[in-house]
Design a protein around this motif. Structure first.
Motif, PDB file in Angstrom:
ATOM      1  N   VAL A  26       0.851  -1.208   0.077  1.00 14.87           N
ATOM      2  CA  VAL A  26       0.046   0.070  -0.071  1.00 14.87           C
ATOM      3  C   VAL A  26       0.730   1.289  -0.041  1.00 14.87           C
ATOM      4  N   GLY A  27       2.081   1.233   0.065  1.00 11.20           N
ATOM      5  CA  GLY A  27       3.059   2.171   0.124  1.00 11.20           C
ATOM      6  C   GLY A  27       4.211   1.944  -0.719  1.00 11.20           C
ATOM      7  N   PRO A  28       5.002   2.729  -0.930  1.00 12.04           N
ATOM      8  CA  PRO A  28       6.478   2.322  -1.783  1.00 12.04           C
ATOM      9  C   PRO A  28       7.191   1.429  -0.947  1.00 12.04           C
ATOM     10  N   LEU A  29       7.891   0.238  -1.820  1.00 10.43           N
ATOM     11  CA  LEU A  29       8.929  -0.418  -1.263  1.00 10.43           C
ATOM     12  C   LEU A  29      10.028   0.390  -0.957  1.00 10.43           C
ATOM     13  N   THR A  30      10.868   0.001   0.113  1.00 12.94           N
ATOM     14  CA  THR A  30      12.033   0.911   0.475  1.00 12.94           C
ATOM     15  C   THR A  30      13.121   0.026   0.736  1.00 12.94           C
ATOM     16  N   LEU A  31      14.239   0.273   0.239  1.00 13.64           N
ATOM     17  CA  LEU A  31      15.517  -0.328   0.295  1.00 13.64           C
ATOM     18  C   LEU A  31      16.452   0.339   1.351  1.00 13.64           C
ATOM     19  N   THR A  32      16.616   0.083   2.589  1.00 12.71           N
ATOM     20  CA  THR A  32      17.265   0.858   3.456  1.00 12.71           C
ATOM     21  C   THR A  32      17.687   0.151   4.670  1.00 12.71           C
ATOM     22  N   GLY A  33      18.956   0.632   5.112  1.00 10.61           N
ATOM     23  CA  GLY A  33      19.657  -0.195   6.224  1.00 10.61           C
ATOM     24  C   GLY A  33      19.955  -1.633   5.945  1.00 10.61           C
ATOM     25  N   GLY A  34      20.065  -2.111   4.553  1.00 11.28           N
ATOM     26  CA  GLY A  34      20.285  -3.469   4.569  1.00 11.28           C
ATOM     27  C   GLY A  34      18.888  -4.476   4.426  1.00 11.28           C
ATOM     28  N   GLY A  35      17.672  -3.702   4.668  1.00  9.53           N
ATOM     29  CA  GLY A  35      16.374  -4.256   4.398  1.00  9.53           C
ATOM     30  C   GLY A  35      15.529  -3.776   3.377  1.00  9.53           C
ATOM     31  N   LEU A  36      14.675  -4.420   2.817  1.00  8.24           N
ATOM     32  CA  LEU A  36      13.475  -4.324   1.871  1.00  8.24           C
ATOM     33  C   LEU A  36      12.398  -4.075   2.898  1.00  8.24           C
ATOM     34  N   LEU A  37      11.809  -2.943   2.983  1.00  7.75           N
ATOM     35  CA  LEU A  37      10.492  -2.668   3.889  1.00  7.75           C
ATOM     36  C   LEU A  37       9.345  -2.426   2.821  1.00  7.75           C
ATOM     37  N   TYR A  38       8.335  -3.442   3.192  1.00  6.52           N
ATOM     38  CA  TYR A  38       7.149  -3.713   2.391  1.00  6.52           C
ATOM     39  C   TYR A  38       5.881  -3.476   3.373  1.00  6.52           C
ATOM     40  N   PRO A  39       5.179  -2.245   2.906  1.00  4.35           N
ATOM     41  CA  PRO A  39       4.152  -1.892   3.786  1.00  4.35           C
ATOM     42  C   PRO A  39       2.916  -2.600   3.003  1.00  4.35           C
ATOM     43  N   THR A  40       2.034  -3.226   3.729  1.00  8.66           N
ATOM     44  CA  THR A  40       0.954  -4.259   3.536  1.00  8.66           C
ATOM     45  C   THR A  40      -0.307  -3.350   3.671  1.00  8.66           C
ATOM     46  N   SER A  41      -1.331  -4.165   2.929  1.00  9.53           N
ATOM     47  CA  SER A  41      -2.839  -3.685   3.310  1.00  9.53           C
ATOM     48  C   SER A  41      -3.450  -4.046   4.359  1.00  9.53           C
ATOM     49  N   ARG A  42      -2.904  -5.009   5.279  1.00 10.14           N
ATOM     50  CA  ARG A  42      -3.133  -5.409   6.480  1.00 10.14           C
ATOM     51  C   ARG A  42      -2.443  -5.007   7.515  1.00 10.14           C
ATOM     52  N   ARG A  44       0.612  -3.968   8.216  1.00  6.77           N
ATOM     53  CA  ARG A  44       1.726  -4.450   8.699  1.00  6.77           C
ATOM     54  C   ARG A  44       2.754  -3.943   7.866  1.00  6.77           C
ATOM     55  N   LEU A  45       3.918  -3.825   8.585  1.00  7.94           N
ATOM     56  CA  LEU A  45       5.501  -3.528   7.672  1.00  7.94           C
ATOM     57  C   LEU A  45       6.086  -4.517   7.854  1.00  7.94           C
ATOM     58  N   LYS A  46       6.210  -5.344   6.638  1.00  8.26           N
ATOM     59  CA  LYS A  46       7.117  -6.546   6.569  1.00  8.26           C
ATOM     60  C   LYS A  46       8.719  -6.081   6.035  1.00  8.26           C
ATOM     61  N   ILE A  47       9.565  -6.810   6.711  1.00  3.31           N
ATOM     62  CA  ILE A  47      10.895  -6.500   6.512  1.00  3.31           C
ATOM     63  C   ILE A  47      11.628  -7.896   5.803  1.00  3.31           C
ATOM     64  N   PHE A  48      12.150  -7.625   4.575  1.00  4.66           N
ATOM     65  CA  PHE A  48      12.729  -8.684   3.938  1.00  4.66           C
ATOM     66  C   PHE A  48      14.319  -8.683   3.781  1.00  4.66           C
ATOM     67  N   ASP A  49      15.063  -9.713   3.501  1.00  6.09           N
ATOM     68  CA  ASP A  49      16.473  -9.563   3.196  1.00  6.09           C
ATOM     69  C   ASP A  49      16.349  -9.263   1.746  1.00  6.09           C
ATOM     70  N   PRO A  50      17.115  -8.165   1.057  1.00  2.00           N
ATOM     71  CA  PRO A  50      16.910  -7.953  -0.112  1.00  2.00           C
ATOM     72  C   PRO A  50      17.562  -8.905  -0.931  1.00  2.00           C
TER      73      PRO A  50
END
Length: 168
Positions: A26-42, A44-50
C-alpha cells in the motif's frame, strides 16, 4: 546523476528470488539499512532480506503504512494514515513504538539528514523533526502539497509540490 554500478547491464534481468504475498503493498517499497521494507494492506510493515527474500520480521501498525520508511540504528520511521495521521518511530530490536507524532499524510516518506527526519506533509509544510523524540526543529509553509518525499543534494533539501513549484 543516478546510481553507480560496477557491473555492466547486459539487457537481461536475472530474477534471484521471488515471494508470494497474501497482502498487497500500500506504500512504496523501500531499500534501507540492508532491508527491504514492504508496507501491506493488512496494517503490517514487513522487512525482507533483499538478497535472499527471506522475511526478517513484521511489524503490526495502528493503521495502513502510507509512506516509504527509513531505517537507522535499528529504528524504523514511517507515516501511518489516513485516520491516524502519525509519524511513527519503531524500535526494531525492542519490538515497540518509541514515539508517535501527529503529522497529516506524510508525503512519500521521511528522509534522514544530520540526525533529523525531513518530512513533507499534506498540510503544506516541510519540516524537520528530531529523530530521537519527534519534536519539531523547524518548519516552513509551502504553497502546495508535497507530491513526493523530499530529496537531498549535499546540504540542499529539495521539495516539489502539487502547484508546480520546487523548493530548495
Amino acid at each position: 546523476t543516478g546510481a553507480e554500478s560496477l557491473s555492466v547491464f547486459t539487457g537481461k534481468l536475472d530474477i534471484i528470488w521471488q515471494r508470494k504475498q497474501n497482502d498487497k503493498p500500500v506504500g512504496p517499497l523501500t531499500l534501507t539499512g540492508g532491508g527491504l521494507l514492504y508496507p501491506t494492506s493488512r496494517k503490517r510493515l514487513k522487512i525482507f532480506d533483499p538478497n535472499t527474500g527471506a522475511m526478517v520480521t513484521r511489524i503490526k501498525t495502528r493503521g495502513p503504512v502510507q509512506s516509504g520508511a527509513v531505517l537507522c540504528d535499528s529504528v524504523i520511521y514511517f507515516g501511518v494514515g489516513p485516520f491516524q495521521n502519525e509519524l511513527v518511530a519503531y524500535g526494531s530490536p525492542s519490538a515497540k513504538t518509541l514515539w508517535t507524532r501527529q503529522i497529516k499524510d506524510v508525503a512519500g516518506g521521511p528522509i534522514l539528514w544530520k540526525n533529523r527526519l525531513i518530512i513533507g506533509a499534506s498540510d503544506r509544510t516541510l519540516r524537520a523533526v528530531d529523530r530521537d523524540d519527534g519534536h519539531d526543529l523547524w518548519s516552513i509553509e509551502l504553497s502546495g502539497r508535497p507530491t513526493a518525499p523530499p530529496s537531498l543534494a549535499g546540504d540542499l533539501i529539495v521539495q516539489p509540490t502539487d502547484d508546480g513549484k520546487v523548493y530548495g
